[in-house]
Design a protein around this motif. Structure first.
Motif, PDB file in Angstrom:
ATOM      1  N   MET A   1       0.800  -1.144   0.054  1.00 37.72           N
ATOM      2  CA  MET A   1       0.183   0.067  -0.127  1.00 37.72           C
ATOM      3  C   MET A   1       0.890   1.204   0.120  1.00 37.72           C
ATOM      4  O   MET A   1       1.851   1.267   0.865  1.00 37.72           O
ATOM      5  N   MET A   2       0.530   2.171  -0.962  1.00 40.17           N
ATOM      6  CA  MET A   2       1.506   3.455  -1.164  1.00 40.17           C
ATOM      7  C   MET A   2       0.964   4.362   0.151  1.00 40.17           C
ATOM      8  O   MET A   2      -0.026   4.455   0.488  1.00 40.17           O
ATOM      9  N   ALA A   3       2.094   5.309   0.505  1.00 42.94           N
ATOM     10  CA  ALA A   3       1.918   6.226   1.382  1.00 42.94           C
ATOM     11  C   ALA A   3       0.715   7.066   0.967  1.00 42.94           C
ATOM     12  O   ALA A   3       0.551   7.514  -0.204  1.00 42.94           O
ATOM     13  N   GLN A   4      -0.044   7.948   2.119  1.00 41.46           N
ATOM     14  CA  GLN A   4      -0.662   9.048   1.588  1.00 41.46           C
ATOM     15  C   GLN A   4       0.149  10.553   1.405  1.00 41.46           C
ATOM     16  O   GLN A   4       0.863  10.730   2.184  1.00 41.46           O
TER      17      GLN A   4
ATOM     18  N   THR B   1       5.777   8.586   9.109  1.00 43.56           N
ATOM     19  CA  THR B   1       5.352   9.900   8.434  1.00 43.56           C
ATOM     20  C   THR B   1       6.831  10.255   8.193  1.00 43.56           C
ATOM     21  O   THR B   1       7.692  10.667   8.997  1.00 43.56           O
ATOM     22  N   VAL B   2       6.869  10.795   6.688  1.00 46.17           N
ATOM     23  CA  VAL B   2       8.341  11.093   6.237  1.00 46.17           C
ATOM     24  C   VAL B   2       7.996  12.624   5.747  1.00 46.17           C
ATOM     25  O   VAL B   2       7.181  12.906   4.996  1.00 46.17           O
TER      26      VAL B   2
ATOM     27  N   PHE C   1      11.741   9.292  -3.253  1.00 51.78           N
ATOM     28  CA  PHE C   1      10.465   9.254  -3.137  1.00 51.78           C
ATOM     29  C   PHE C   1      10.014   8.057  -3.319  1.00 51.78           C
ATOM     30  O   PHE C   1       9.040   7.265  -2.821  1.00 51.78           O
ATOM     31  N   GLU C   2      10.402   7.560  -4.508  1.00 53.05           N
ATOM     32  CA  GLU C   2       9.774   6.147  -5.124  1.00 53.05           C
ATOM     33  C   GLU C   2       9.889   5.089  -4.208  1.00 53.05           C
ATOM     34  O   GLU C   2       9.181   4.122  -4.374  1.00 53.05           O
ATOM     35  N   SER C   3      10.945   5.017  -3.758  1.00 59.77           N
ATOM     36  CA  SER C   3      11.013   3.655  -2.796  1.00 59.77           C
ATOM     37  C   SER C   3      10.511   4.023  -1.239  1.00 59.77           C
ATOM     38  O   SER C   3       9.914   3.238  -0.708  1.00 59.77           O
TER      39      SER C   3
ATOM     40  N   ILE D   1       3.761  10.985   3.372  1.00 58.67           N
ATOM     41  CA  ILE D   1       4.958  11.303   2.978  1.00 58.67           C
ATOM     42  C   ILE D   1       4.463  12.707   2.168  1.00 58.67           C
ATOM     43  O   ILE D   1       3.519  12.843   1.528  1.00 58.67           O
ATOM     44  N   THR D   2       5.559  13.652   2.329  1.00 58.68           N
ATOM     45  CA  THR D   2       5.461  14.941   1.513  1.00 58.68           C
ATOM     46  C   THR D   2       5.913  14.702   0.203  1.00 58.68           C
ATOM     47  O   THR D   2       7.027  14.473   0.332  1.00 58.68           O
TER      48      THR D   2
END
Length: 286
Positions: free
Chosen positions: A1-4, A226-227, A245-247, A255-256
């Motif tokens: 699942m990808m980060a929001q 949270t990044v 970002f991709e990884s 993540i921002t």
């Protein structure tokens, strides 16, 4: 699942619209328009671009923006005279020294000469001391913007382990102070931290402000963390942050992005700080 994604751009537009509405009411009430003065030393292309962005943001918010452009070879005595003139100009409510400045000038000394109640960057010794002691008044814009993002997305800070990579006066140190104020458990890391990767991976909230493109990848990030990526660099004509970002988005919970994360919030909070100065100088002395 990808980060929001933590969308700083949309939040910054909300803040800027709020600032615009407040400015209109303050002008109607006081008959005085908020005024930000920016000192630009030399012709650094990046600095010129940043200043242009600040000018545009001020104009859209109804704030007067004056850019005091000076030659890169200016002496420190001459530069301090400009600061003194702005300090004493009652029509100017906020003062910003665009960094970096040429190496023959002492940036800390120049900043110290800015009136603390006109210090929109929150860099003067008095404002740094107020923040460090838990009584913030004017707070550096980037860390302030990060706190606003965390609160917008209801990301808890209290009791969380917050790791800040970077110890600058502009981001790292004030960021740590703000997270402490929110009852986070804070660790500051830097280029000489032993086993930085392992330390970063203990973070519930990871703030990366090292100025090294794509330095942090998924191996630095705890699952669900949270990044916050503060970095912004141009690599092969592409804008990237300090986080790969991709990884990272495959591991993080939030993540921002870069661009569109922290950057827009910095300018939005600058506008808010300008109004804080205005209210201190105009509203509170009526």
């Amino acid at each position: 699942m990808m980060a929001q994604l933590l969308d700083g751009k949309s939040l910054s537009l909300e803040i800027r619209e709020d600032v615009k509405n407040r400015v209109e009411k303050l002008i109607h009430k006081n008959g005085i328009t908020p005024h930000l003065a920016v000192i630009l030393v030399g012709d650094n292309p990046a600095s010129q671009s940043y200043v242009k962005g600040k000018e545009t943001a001020c104009r859209k918010a109804g704030i007067i923006s004056t850019v005091v452009k000076v030659d890169a070879l200016i002496s420190e005595v001459e530069l301090l005279k400009i600061v003194d003139d702005l300090n004493n100009d009652t029509s100017v409510h906020g003062i910003l020294l665009q960094l970096p400045i040429p190496k023959h000038l002492n940036a800390e000394n120049v900043i110290e000469h800015i009136r603390s109640d006109k210090d929109v960057d929150g860099f003067t010794p008095k404002n740094v001391a107020l923040l460090t002691n838990g009584f913030p008044h004017l707070v550096p814009c980037t860390p302030l913007g990060i706190i606003r993002i965390l609160k917008k997305y209801h990301i808890p800070i209290e009791g969380q382990h917050c790791v800040v990579i970077g110890r600058s006066q502009i981001v790292g140190k004030p960021m740590a102070s703000l997270l402490l104020r929110e009852n986070g458990t804070v660790t500051i890391c830097h280029s000489r931290t032993k086993d930085l990767q392992a330390m970063a991976k203990t973070a519930d909230i990871l703030v990366v402000a090292m100025g090294k493109p794509k330095m942090v990848n998924s191996s630095y990030i705890k699952t669900g963390a949270t990044v916050i990526d503060v970095g912004i660099s141009r690599v092969d004509d592409v804008i990237v942050g300090d986080v790969e970002f991709e990884s990272a988005e495959k591991v993080a919970g939030f993540i921002t992005p870069v661009p569109g994360g922290v950057g827009p919030m910095t300018i939005a909070c600058l506008l808010e700080n300008t109004l804080t100065c205005y209210e201190s100088l105009v509203e509170n002395k009526r």
